[in-house]
Enzyme design. Structure first.
Site, PDB file in Angstrom:
ATOM      1  N   HIS A   1       5.052  -2.003   7.194  1.00 39.06           N
ATOM      2  CA  HIS A   1       5.368  -0.457   7.602  1.00 39.06           C
ATOM      3  C   HIS A   1       6.173  -0.518   8.528  1.00 39.06           C
ATOM      4  O   HIS A   1       7.079   0.440   9.001  1.00 39.06           O
ATOM      5  CB  HIS A   1       4.651  -0.031   7.708  1.00 39.06           C
TER       6      HIS A   1
ATOM      7  N   SER B   1       0.739  -1.571   0.214  1.00 40.23           N
ATOM      8  CA  SER B   1       0.054   0.237  -0.144  1.00 40.23           C
ATOM      9  C   SER B   1       0.898   1.128  -0.157  1.00 40.23           C
ATOM     10  O   SER B   1       0.301   2.109  -0.170  1.00 40.23           O
ATOM     11  CB  SER B   1      -0.930   0.409   1.254  1.00 40.23           C
TER      12      SER B   1
ATOM     13  N   CYS C   1       3.019  -5.632   9.938  1.00 39.40           N
ATOM     14  CA  CYS C   1       2.560  -5.042   9.033  1.00 39.40           C
ATOM     15  C   CYS C   1       4.555  -4.463   8.055  1.00 39.40           C
ATOM     16  O   CYS C   1       5.198  -4.046   9.341  1.00 39.40           O
ATOM     17  CB  CYS C   1       2.023  -3.612   9.809  1.00 39.40           C
TER      18      CYS C   1
ATOM     19  N   CYS D   1       2.287  -6.681   1.650  1.00 33.16           N
ATOM     20  CA  CYS D   1       1.757  -5.869   2.104  1.00 33.16           C
ATOM     21  C   CYS D   1       1.061  -7.321   3.000  1.00 33.16           C
ATOM     22  O   CYS D   1       0.179  -8.113   2.874  1.00 33.16           O
ATOM     23  CB  CYS D   1       0.854  -5.651   1.619  1.00 33.16           C
TER      24      CYS D   1
ATOM     25  N   TYR E   1      -4.407   0.273   3.546  1.00 34.06           N
ATOM     26  CA  TYR E   1      -5.474   0.033   3.090  1.00 34.06           C
ATOM     27  C   TYR E   1      -5.896  -0.669   4.228  1.00 34.06           C
ATOM     28  O   TYR E   1      -6.941  -1.448   4.285  1.00 34.06           O
ATOM     29  CB  TYR E   1      -4.646  -1.976   2.658  1.00 34.06           C
ATOM     30  N   GLY E   2      -5.134  -0.552   5.532  1.00 32.88           N
ATOM     31  CA  GLY E   2      -6.190  -1.943   7.174  1.00 32.88           C
ATOM     32  C   GLY E   2      -7.230  -1.164   7.048  1.00 32.88           C
ATOM     33  O   GLY E   2      -7.804  -1.459   7.528  1.00 32.88           O
TER      34      GLY E   2
ATOM     35  N   THR F   1      -1.330  -6.984   4.605  1.00 39.53           N
ATOM     36  CA  THR F   1      -3.285  -6.373   5.196  1.00 39.53           C
ATOM     37  C   THR F   1      -3.916  -7.097   3.766  1.00 39.53           C
ATOM     38  O   THR F   1      -4.949  -7.710   3.227  1.00 39.53           O
ATOM     39  CB  THR F   1      -3.400  -5.156   4.890  1.00 39.53           C
TER      40      THR F   1
HETATM   41  N1  DGL Z   1       2.590  -2.599   5.174  1.00 36.08           N
HETATM   42  C1  DGL Z   1       1.129  -2.814   5.343  1.00 36.08           C
HETATM   43  C2  DGL Z   1       0.964  -4.156   5.512  1.00 36.08           C
HETATM   44  O1  DGL Z   1       2.276  -4.747   5.777  1.00 36.08           O
HETATM   45  C3  DGL Z   1      -0.111  -1.346   5.578  1.00 36.08           C
HETATM   46  C4  DGL Z   1      -0.944  -1.477   5.338  1.00 36.08           C
HETATM   47  C5  DGL Z   1      -2.143  -0.549   5.098  1.00 36.08           C
HETATM   48  O2  DGL Z   1      -2.130   0.801   4.058  1.00 36.08           O
HETATM   49  O3  DGL Z   1      -2.650  -0.309   5.860  1.00 36.08           O
HETATM   50  O4  DGL Z   1       0.095  -4.180   6.208  1.00 36.08           O
END
Ligand code: DGL
Length: 289
Positions: free
Chosen positions: A198, A21, A196, A83, A52-53, A85
């Site tokens: 991030h 995302s 996640c 990702c 995306y969460g 998610t």
């Molecule tokens: N890096 C995404 C993950 O691993 C973040 C999802 C998001 O954008 O909320 O879930």
């Protein structure tokens, strides 16, 4: 938009698409670059649609299929869903649409967390969507049953946005991390799974909190390295690993700001524009909810 199965046999020279995302893609990309330096990589950050969460599964599936359709126009041999998610919501749909493509997803490291934890309690930091997914719940229940570990889960609402802004240690980000991480440690977790992609970028800040709050050393689990190993294994299995001595190329795509992605590469990976070709895309035109 219609999707078809990946059409042709591919060569080892074909690139690997990696998407997230947003800048979470970079935390996985760095492990793939380290393990597979000859591979040509296409890094797609959907920052224009992050996070995306909080989105519905249908919306995440649509984003995933649109991005995969774009990447498959680049003749990719593999796609890494960098990702958690999107993996939870959309990897099955992706596998159905591209049965011949190597597809690697990312999941919170519950198995290694169970191995590392001595207290029998591990914390899991992830998006609300990942934690609510049937995929995550099945994995959690299976590992809890087989190992006896208790998982303490925490949805980190707002954290992806902070990291997208490049705020890795601002007062707001630290306050957020304090409120998410401290209860897990006080609840007895001696291991924290970063669910996640991030979150590895705020690992240093998490370590400071863990050091202060926990009487015992805390293990932090980032699955980026495991993803790169799985990718290597699947490439080898299909005879698709690129073994050239020349370094692979890197192209980066974003649906957000091009300059923000350039800045993210510099700040998060110490990689500079001369080494990367950056493209801004408005993909897709398909509306989503
Ligand atoms: N890096 C995404 C993950 O691993 C973040 C999802 C998001 O954008 O909320 O879930």
């Amino acid at each position: 938009m219609s999707f078809s199965a990946y059409p042709d046999p591919v060569a080892a020279d074909a690139p690997i698409g990696i998407f997230d995302s947003g800048v979470g893609a970079l935390s996985v990309l760095r492990h793939i670059q380290a393990r597979l330096p000859s591979e040509h990589l296409l890094c797609f950050a959907d920052s224009g649609h992050a996070p995306y969460g909080g989105k519905s599964d249908a919306a995440i599936i649509e984003r995933t299929l649109d991005i995969a359709a774009f990447l498959s126009t680049k003749n990719i041999k593999a796609i890494v869903v960098a990702c958690n998610t999107a993996t939870a919501a959309a990897i099955e749909a992706l596998r159905q649409h591209y049965p011949q493509l190597i597809i690697v997803g990312v999941e919170p490291g519950l198995k290694p967390a169970a191995v590392f934890s001595k207290s029998g309690k591990a914390g899991v930091l992830a998006t609300a969507s990942t934690l609510a997914s049937s995929r995550f719940i099945a994995l959690r229940d299976q590992i809890s049953t087989s190992t006896g570990i208790t998982f303490l889960t925490q949805a980190c609402v707002g954290l992806v946005e902070q990291i997208e802004k490049g705020e890795l240690d601002s007062a707001e980000t630290i306050a957020m991390l304090e409120s998410y991480v401290t209860p897990l440690l006080r609840g007895g977790a001696d291991t924290l799974a970063l669910g996640c992609t991030h979150y590895p970028f705020v690992q240093p800040a998490i370590e400071v909190i863990a050091h202060r709050e926990s009487a015992v050393p805390v293990t932090i689990i980032d699955t980026g390295e495991a993803v790169s190993r799985q990718l290597e294994r699947l490439l080898q299995q299909r005879g698709l690993q690129r073994f050239e001595t020349t370094a692979g190329s890197l192209q980066a795509f974003t649906t957000g700001s091009r300059s923000a992605l350039v800045a993210a590469f510099a700040k998060l990976l110490n990689q500079h524009p001369s080494a990367v070709s950056y493209t801004h895309l408005t993909l897709p035109t398909t509306p989503y909810v």
